[in-house]
Write a protein that holds these residues in place. Structure first.
Motif, short mmCIF file in Angstrom:
data_model
loop_
_atom_site.label_atom_id
_atom_site.label_comp_id
_atom_site.label_asym_id
_atom_site.label_seq_id
_atom_site.Cartn_x
_atom_site.Cartn_y
_atom_site.Cartn_z
N ALA D 71 134.67 -45.39 78.36
CA ALA D 71 134.20 -44.65 79.52
C ALA D 71 133.14 -45.45 80.27
O ALA D 71 133.13 -45.49 81.51
N ALA D 75 133.40 -46.56 84.07
CA ALA D 75 132.35 -46.19 85.02
C ALA D 75 131.80 -47.42 85.73
O ALA D 75 131.52 -47.40 86.93
N PHE D 82 133.03 -41.65 89.16
CA PHE D 82 133.60 -41.39 87.84
C PHE D 82 132.53 -40.74 86.96
O PHE D 82 131.47 -41.32 86.73
N TYR D 84 131.56 -38.84 83.20
CA TYR D 84 132.02 -38.79 81.82
C TYR D 84 131.32 -37.64 81.08
O TYR D 84 130.10 -37.49 81.18
N GLY D 91 136.92 -37.91 80.99
CA GLY D 91 136.46 -38.59 82.18
C GLY D 91 137.10 -37.97 83.42
O GLY D 91 138.21 -37.46 83.35
#
Lengths: 237, 237, 237, 237, 237, 237, 237, 237
Positions: D71, D75, D82, D84, D91
């Motif tokens: 993640a 990102a 984005f 998480y 995500g």
């Protein structure tokens, strides 16, 4: 189905009956004729196979899992040389061999409901030439019943331990004796006995050394193996 | 998460911590506080829940399946009132109650590898106010080891029988005693032990009456139930 | 089958009937005679075992899983002292003991289809000397039905919780009471109930403490255990 | 991998990335873009698929079962659009839609350990445009905790019931509400919970009508289905 | 069985018939009367329960899994208001409601052998007030048969997907529609279909979002849930 | 843990180490000392038990499933009398007995990956006093490899057949020899081998008579049983 | 391990390396050398076996399930003739044969996560002399993706269908083509996918004729069988 | 059930009979008409479907799993063009095609009890235009029986290997031949054969390359696939 076998009848390895290839070599190789699995065969097929074994001099011959009706039809055809043991659903053509093993095969069963499987084991061993002692209804929940039989167990050459439900008999017996123990799980029980699976798993996980296991309800296999073990060093026939 | 509970703190049935609703009613209803299942909770969460129980006067309180690292963090926060028993992966806040049950809870274990589960059962019972006697490593493959303990078993108020592999201990003990037997299968074994399933099935199929079963490796549940049985008619607290 | 037992009839531990070794010691050891598992036994065998128990002064005696036809044959042989309860497939020789337990055994069943198992539990407990209260058809999908019975549940000495399908009754009841709960999964259901496995697994995983489990459809085992728990500290007989 | 798709980008049904064929038609057909199953994909692969969805105007887009390291890499590449959610290992690229459903989606969870799955369901439903109310730690062993939430449950448009162990929450909730219940078994538990199988089976056998089940730990699937049900008759987008 | 219920008949939550507690509250709470599970009940018991529902104004009422003989006995007692649908083994007292749902419930079945389960779903939905369209024998091995039905599927409000064997219909339909899909595995098949387990597992693992699953052969549950979904926002009755 | 044992050290049946009760009676009863299950024991515990066996004159003694690190610690404590066999994860204190059995124990293994289990069986048999012949990598897919070994197999006293995957080696060998065959399923394989379950089931269903089975990966049990069979009639020690 | 093989090296059927008997006859009998199962073998063992095959003129030779570290060690020893394909965990000594089959082998995979298995199948088929076309990420939930590939599928000589989760790809493809379909279930999925069991069962129950199945994740077996089918009537090599 | 199909009868893809949609496209697409699964269909339904196939020129047509009574009713309706093979429970309308495949399809069966499944495979292959050679009762426990058939096996174009119990025949045959092997597990056996599961697992784990598996007892599927393989490159019909 014409794969080649020796044309010399006395050395033929198979007798091709069309629906079956009777394994004649087994008798010469292993000292015991092919055993007929009666379930899913007609009485005519059973008669043909037994006749082939008789004609090739391979008696006594056994039929397992044969129900009374089929057995009656087989008996009608083969005559008094064919004996039927209804408790064990077992048929036999020819006489049992005289006992010539190392010692006594003990068949121990946990409960009355395990008798059919125990009897199959006992009769197979007797047929192949073994003295058999039956110790029935000695489940572990009444431990004194096993203790009362301790001498019989200790003097055994091989023990066949037959039990359903939790199958603990094999472990308890295995801890009491110094001979091989052949464990036979039975399908006796209900619910989480799962047709013998619980007893099978318990026996496979036995913490007692010297225990091995055959298929659920396979009294024949246990009796046969007990015979082999009880004849170690005796003969190869 | 604002479902209504009584605003009167002394009678609140739950303490809502956001991530958990501590069940305060259980103590009043059942005489024992909610037990914290430590697996999958952070040490902070465990501290919060234990603190809530302490602040509501519900000690002793237990945490099961808590590993040493988390336990150390909890101990650092809660101080010496928090005890950790690494063999059993058990944490306890507050002192054990004094024994006030009907008799002795016997915890019997088949093998050395079953100790963590057996200890969890024994410590839970001791915490809740029971005298506990431990009989460890008395597997059925050495039957004389059980026979040597027959007197201890016969005088038990309840027996917790802990075993992996074939799980036969429960049946053998069940046949020897006249008190309730709580059977705990363990995941000890390999191959066809299937993580405790074989022992579980054997125990469920026990031919001995008076035996009941808890989840695999559930020492806590067995100790708790043994406590309840050992306090029948004594108090409801 | 001549393993040695005491020749003094009054102290014999087993009565060897050939097909069975009746466990006479159990009555002296556990206060309850051996219970006959009727499935897979003939009516003659059942009569023999019950007679042996009667002749050794070990009544009342129970036969489980006996179908109506066998029961009629047994009744014809043993006369009016033999009672048959068709709902529970249970036979009894001799009168039930008078209730002398600590309190009331509640038998709770989730649905009408669970009745045969619930009745087996209830009748076994009554036979052994317990007051029994039946709470049937209180499945969790109609939660108010359980709530309406909360007082009966709360006053129980032991609860036997009988349920098939998802088996949630045990957990819900377990959360409401402070006494031991004996959970009995039943084979009621279809598809993914897998003959009671789903209920069994749910009960083993109950998040309520104080719950233990017996085999699928094992009403007898639950009733017997409930009796033992309800007689804690009362007598050892 | 050159199977033909429309060359007109605005109507292409798939975007062939070599290692994946992004299903662009799904958004037009079902109003929701393809959801990326993050397990077993590299962060580069995830970035490529998310970028394709963004470039085709199909946001918000979701990635399930993505661990924190992947993640972080995603990102770093996609920037602040984005987000998480570590609890749910989820995500999201693009903003959640504004709530426009029929009512409230209630996500109920039995225990604190079930939170990751419950959060996945809740966040998926919120992303797709639903108001979500979380009711956590209301397991059936403390029935009053459910009763305290009865009003919240009764006013729900859909309930997602998340539970491991014995999974009884689904049945109890199913009996309390008149809306559809989506049951999610979780792998929380040990021993005979078998990684969620016990909860799964219990939920499939629920005696409460109106309950259906998704895969073990499938919070995404439950949240998605709750969204669909909560938008019945609202729009097809 | 005298747990207290309101004595005011119009508000009683249960009608205690001795062998059953009819759940009268369900109708008021959920708009649908308790559905009778016919397996394991006598025709007399079924008549009593249906009569209770009729007398409390809770028609139409359904009986599932009722065989033709029992149905004939029930019909003889209840008269022409009782209808029996042999394909679905379903009985109904009272007339079906007029369709008042959001749209059409499509019941899709993979093969001719799946018809009993599909019909149970269809008739339950029709009884509760839904327009139902049947699409039978559209298994995935002849994909064009599904494609020919694409328009019918696309216009559905809910799809009930009924399939045995490999159960792939649920996934294929799930990918084609944007409405909720209720998947019903059936026990159709042999060998490794394991009585519907293969189809059940396939449906639980469906890669198509929006699919949930009910128990094997549970046509009733699917039809009931489809009804609920098709009445979202319409009424609570 | 003070259950009474004989105070006469030379006849004591158990040596109580606190964490374990060393079964000293086994050696006198069965001619072989208790075998230590190394998994889940510390090296200190192993040293204590081995020392107890040595001090009671019960060597050679074996430790199964002991990893290299523990073995090194044990060796450091017990000195050169302790030998470690890393392939078989087996430790031994004291020298192997000289071969004095009826004949040769053949250990046959299907593949190279089965070696650890095969070696465990071979070393156990050698330790207990048996001549062992190893026939490795003779899987049934290359039948000529078995045929090339036919003479070695035919002259065996017992065959231990070790195989994973489909486990067919046991059946093929069982058909070639006239001595007992001990089948050992191994966990070698992947996918539907299910950690040895497939091989286990195949071996239990062997159509060859004279085959029995031990637990998955239980090389020890097979070697021990082969020893017993190979010493039938030789001595009881 | 000295069972006799021909001493004439050119006709030897096995090369006995001590830890393994390299099956040289397989190449002559089946046109393909023995394939090395890399899991559970050391890099030295792999080098020895590959060298034996090379020295006996049996290239190309394959190693399956070999991880990157072992592969690097093997490459260091065998030089540039050894190629490693990390996606498929496959090693190859010697060049792939030129394609000389009947047509094209299509390898179809449902999802990106199935690639390792699909690549193993594709590379094995290419090595043995087949033209391979890869169609990846065409899961049934996006049916149009399969439809777009219909021409490629229809022109295949054999299709290898690789899928995890619900495994429906095999049935859908099986209904579209008239050539043999080799189905490979993969362990891709979670929860009730049970490591590939769900996909396996679905494929075994496929309602499409012409589909057969290999073990879970067995890309090698599928590629090998596809090769055989694609060379029917071409040569026996 | 009025989804649109072409109104031009000669190109219609389905014939909608109400209870079934006969797949007419399959014949054009795959050269073989839809095969009727007889279990769970009435004789009237079977007659309707066969008539539709005949009227559309799609003979020969097959019905599997049709019992003698239904077959007699179908024969009475369709006349002498309908043949019934009771051993295989197979019905056929129209004559078998003349053999025009690449070579001989060998159907090998392990035991006499496997004949029904083997015959189903053989008759299906013969119907579709293949020369078939039957090799029955060649189980691996009598290895010489297989060796005697080595030439027949070696000259096969495809081998169908049919076996229950331990299912080892597939592996042994797979090691002897260089053609594709289609393995068919059968439900023959008892106890731990679990209705064919043991044979199925053994076959899936076969260490012989070139083996694939169909469902338990699926003789039809094996015969059909053998036909396809034996016609590779011959025609597409």
């Amino acid at each position: 189905m014409q794969c080649s076998s020796s044309s010399d009848a006395s050395r033929r390895s198979t007798d091709d009956l069309g629906f079956a290839r009777v394994d004649l070599a087994r008798f010469r190789r292993q000292g015991v004729s092919e055993v007929v699995y009666g379930a899913g065969k007609t009485s005519d097929q059973i008669v043909s196979i037994l006749s082939s074994l008789r004609d090739n001099g391979q008696l006594p011959a056994l039929v397992t899992r044969i129900d009374p009706d089929k057995a009656a039809a087989v008996a009608a055809s083969l005559g008094p040389d064919f004996a039927y043991f209804p408790d064990a659903r077992l048929g036999r053509l020819g006489a049992a061999r005289r006992p010539d093993g190392l010692g006594v095969v003990v068949v121990a069963a946990a409960g009355t409901s395990d008798l059919p499987v125990a009897e199959e084991a006992a009769l197979v061993a007797e047929t192949l030439g073994n003295e058999v002692k039956r110790l029935y209804d000695i489940g572990v929940a009444g431990l004194h019943r096993i203790v009362e039989c301790a001498d019989d167990l200790a003097s055994a050459s091989v023990v066949v331990a037959v039990a359903g439900m939790e199958g603990a008999l094999a472990s308890v017996v295995g801890g009491l004796v110094s001979c091989p123990v052949v464990a036979v799980p039975t399908s006796v029980g209900y619910g989480a006995s799962f047709g013998g699976v619980s007893a099978l798993l318990a026996m496979l996980n036995s913490c007692a050394a010297g225990v091995s296991v055959v298929n659920i309800d396979n009294g024949f296999g246990a009796g046969f193996l007990a015979h082999r073990i009880n004849h170690m060093g005796v003969r190869t026939r």
